[in-house]
Design an enzyme around this catalytic site. Sequence first.
Site, PDB file in Angstrom:
ATOM      1  N   ASP A  81      -0.194  27.386  39.221  1.00 27.93           N
ATOM      2  CA  ASP A  81      -0.044  27.668  37.788  1.00 27.93           C
ATOM      3  C   ASP A  81       1.423  27.967  37.502  1.00 27.93           C
ATOM      4  O   ASP A  81       2.089  28.692  38.237  1.00 27.93           O
ATOM      5  CB  ASP A  81      -0.924  28.861  37.388  1.00 27.93           C
ATOM      6  CG  ASP A  81      -1.097  28.942  35.874  1.00 27.93           C
ATOM      7  OD1 ASP A  81      -2.221  28.730  35.393  1.00 27.93           O
ATOM      8  OD2 ASP A  81      -0.096  29.213  35.168  1.00 27.93           O
ATOM      9  N   ILE A  82       1.911  27.414  36.405  1.00 32.14           N
ATOM     10  CA  ILE A  82       3.321  27.545  36.028  1.00 32.14           C
ATOM     11  C   ILE A  82       3.653  28.976  35.576  1.00 32.14           C
ATOM     12  O   ILE A  82       4.811  29.384  35.601  1.00 32.14           O
ATOM     13  CB  ILE A  82       3.642  26.513  34.920  1.00 32.14           C
ATOM     14  CG1 ILE A  82       5.090  26.106  34.918  1.00 32.14           C
ATOM     15  CG2 ILE A  82       3.196  26.984  33.554  1.00 32.14           C
ATOM     16  CD1 ILE A  82       5.372  24.879  34.050  1.00 32.14           C
TER      17      ILE A  82
ATOM     18  N   ASN B  59     -12.041  29.336  31.472  1.00 36.12           N
ATOM     19  CA  ASN B  59     -11.939  29.721  30.062  1.00 36.12           C
ATOM     20  C   ASN B  59     -12.484  28.596  29.200  1.00 36.12           C
ATOM     21  O   ASN B  59     -12.226  27.422  29.475  1.00 36.12           O
ATOM     22  CB  ASN B  59     -10.470  29.992  29.697  1.00 36.12           C
ATOM     23  CG  ASN B  59      -9.891  31.166  30.472  1.00 36.12           C
ATOM     24  OD1 ASN B  59     -10.587  32.137  30.739  1.00 36.12           O
ATOM     25  ND2 ASN B  59      -8.630  31.070  30.853  1.00 36.12           N
TER      26      ASN B  59
ATOM     27  N   GLY C  82     -10.233  31.918  25.661  1.00 36.25           N
ATOM     28  CA  GLY C  82      -8.821  31.891  26.040  1.00 36.25           C
ATOM     29  C   GLY C  82      -8.342  30.560  26.588  1.00 36.25           C
ATOM     30  O   GLY C  82      -7.314  30.502  27.265  1.00 36.25           O
ATOM     31  N   GLN C  83      -9.062  29.474  26.281  1.00 42.08           N
ATOM     32  CA  GLN C  83      -8.653  28.165  26.791  1.00 42.08           C
ATOM     33  C   GLN C  83      -7.449  27.641  26.000  1.00 42.08           C
ATOM     34  O   GLN C  83      -7.455  27.659  24.763  1.00 42.08           O
ATOM     35  CB  GLN C  83      -9.817  27.168  26.691  1.00 42.08           C
ATOM     36  CG  GLN C  83      -9.494  25.824  27.329  1.00 42.08           C
ATOM     37  CD  GLN C  83     -10.700  24.893  27.428  1.00 42.08           C
ATOM     38  OE1 GLN C  83     -11.757  25.172  26.876  1.00 42.08           O
ATOM     39  NE2 GLN C  83     -10.537  23.802  28.142  1.00 42.08           N
TER      40      GLN C  83
ATOM     41  N   HIS D  17     -10.843  23.142  33.881  1.00 41.66           N
ATOM     42  CA  HIS D  17     -10.171  23.610  35.100  1.00 41.66           C
ATOM     43  C   HIS D  17     -10.713  24.961  35.518  1.00 41.66           C
ATOM     44  O   HIS D  17     -11.195  25.736  34.690  1.00 41.66           O
ATOM     45  CB  HIS D  17      -8.652  23.695  34.895  1.00 41.66           C
ATOM     46  CG  HIS D  17      -8.232  24.498  33.700  1.00 41.66           C
ATOM     47  ND1 HIS D  17      -8.269  23.978  32.415  1.00 41.66           N
ATOM     48  CD2 HIS D  17      -7.783  25.769  33.578  1.00 41.66           C
ATOM     49  CE1 HIS D  17      -7.842  24.904  31.562  1.00 41.66           C
ATOM     50  NE2 HIS D  17      -7.557  26.003  32.235  1.00 41.66           N
TER      51      HIS D  17
ATOM     52  N   HIS E 138      -9.450  28.472  37.424  1.00 44.10           N
ATOM     53  CA  HIS E 138      -8.327  29.261  37.923  1.00 44.10           C
ATOM     54  C   HIS E 138      -8.776  29.946  39.217  1.00 44.10           C
ATOM     55  O   HIS E 138      -9.825  30.598  39.224  1.00 44.10           O
ATOM     56  CB  HIS E 138      -7.964  30.394  36.942  1.00 44.10           C
ATOM     57  CG  HIS E 138      -7.449  29.939  35.611  1.00 44.10           C
ATOM     58  ND1 HIS E 138      -6.121  30.023  35.253  1.00 44.10           N
ATOM     59  CD2 HIS E 138      -8.088  29.424  34.532  1.00 44.10           C
ATOM     60  CE1 HIS E 138      -5.961  29.583  34.007  1.00 44.10           C
ATOM     61  NE2 HIS E 138      -7.147  29.217  33.547  1.00 44.10           N
TER      62      HIS E 138
HETATM   63  P1  AMP Z   1      -6.281  28.037  30.166  1.00 40.98           P
HETATM   64  O1  AMP Z   1      -5.615  29.063  29.302  1.00 40.98           O
HETATM   65  O2  AMP Z   1      -7.510  28.528  30.862  1.00 40.98           O
HETATM   66  O3  AMP Z   1      -6.506  26.751  29.417  1.00 40.98           O
HETATM   67  O4  AMP Z   1      -5.273  27.760  31.358  1.00 40.98           O
HETATM   68  C1  AMP Z   1      -4.228  26.863  31.305  1.00 40.98           C
HETATM   69  C2  AMP Z   1      -3.279  27.251  32.401  1.00 40.98           C
HETATM   70  O5  AMP Z   1      -2.419  26.156  32.655  1.00 40.98           O
HETATM   71  C3  AMP Z   1      -2.388  28.456  32.059  1.00 40.98           C
HETATM   72  O6  AMP Z   1      -2.594  29.479  33.025  1.00 40.98           O
HETATM   73  C4  AMP Z   1      -0.975  27.883  32.127  1.00 40.98           C
HETATM   74  O7  AMP Z   1      -0.046  28.778  32.662  1.00 40.98           O
HETATM   75  C5  AMP Z   1      -1.147  26.668  33.005  1.00 40.98           C
HETATM   76  N1  AMP Z   1      -0.202  25.604  32.780  1.00 40.98           N
HETATM   77  C6  AMP Z   1       0.250  25.116  31.593  1.00 40.98           C
HETATM   78  N2  AMP Z   1       1.109  24.106  31.798  1.00 40.98           N
HETATM   79  C7  AMP Z   1       1.206  23.952  33.137  1.00 40.98           C
HETATM   80  C8  AMP Z   1       1.951  23.074  33.989  1.00 40.98           C
HETATM   81  N3  AMP Z   1       2.769  22.135  33.487  1.00 40.98           N
HETATM   82  N4  AMP Z   1       1.830  23.213  35.331  1.00 40.98           N
HETATM   83  C9  AMP Z   1       1.007  24.157  35.839  1.00 40.98           C
HETATM   84  N5  AMP Z   1       0.276  24.996  35.099  1.00 40.98           N
HETATM   85  C10 AMP Z   1       0.377  24.899  33.779  1.00 40.98           C
END
Ligand code: AMP
Length: 118
Positions: A34-35, A91, A97-98, A104, A106
């Site tokens: 995760d970024i 999420n 919180g999506q 996906h 986490h």
């Molecule tokens: P959600 O809020 O459950 O939809 O999670 C989306 C997740 O994707 C968040 O934790 C972000 O930090 C992560 N995210 C967004 N862009 C990227 C990216 N380019 N590479 C890796 N993770 C990312």
Amino acid sequence: MEKLKADCLFCKIIKKEIHSSVVHEDDKTLAFKDINPQAPVHIIIVPKIHVDKISDLTEETAEFIGDMTLTANKIAKEFKIDKNGYRLVVNCEEYGGQTIYHIHVHLLGGRRMTWPPG
Ligand code: AMP
Ligand code: ZN
């Protein structure tokens, strides 16, 4: 079934059009760091077929949850967080919180989690 979606960030990551730190890949799933990590270990696991969200799963695609879970469990062992334990989070939609609409899981670990979640 539509496989990957042109304007989806995680589909672009799957196609390697956007860089990510991949930690695991097989024929069904991709996992990357995760970024914006919320724990010492924070990995995103996606199926390699586009589905917006968990509430869209059907009899045909419900197996994606199993695929993502098996990948998460493998990574947890590799990152040595399996003994202490870890948390898997999905999420869904606004109140869940999506923020990225490609289903996906986490994988969060390396610290003690609290309950209830925020
Ligand atoms: P959600 O809020 O459950 O939809 O999670 C989306 C997740 O994707 C968040 O934790 C972000 O930090 C992560 N995210 C967004 N862009 C990227 C990216 N380019 N590479 C890796 N993770 C990312
Ligand atoms: Zn997608």
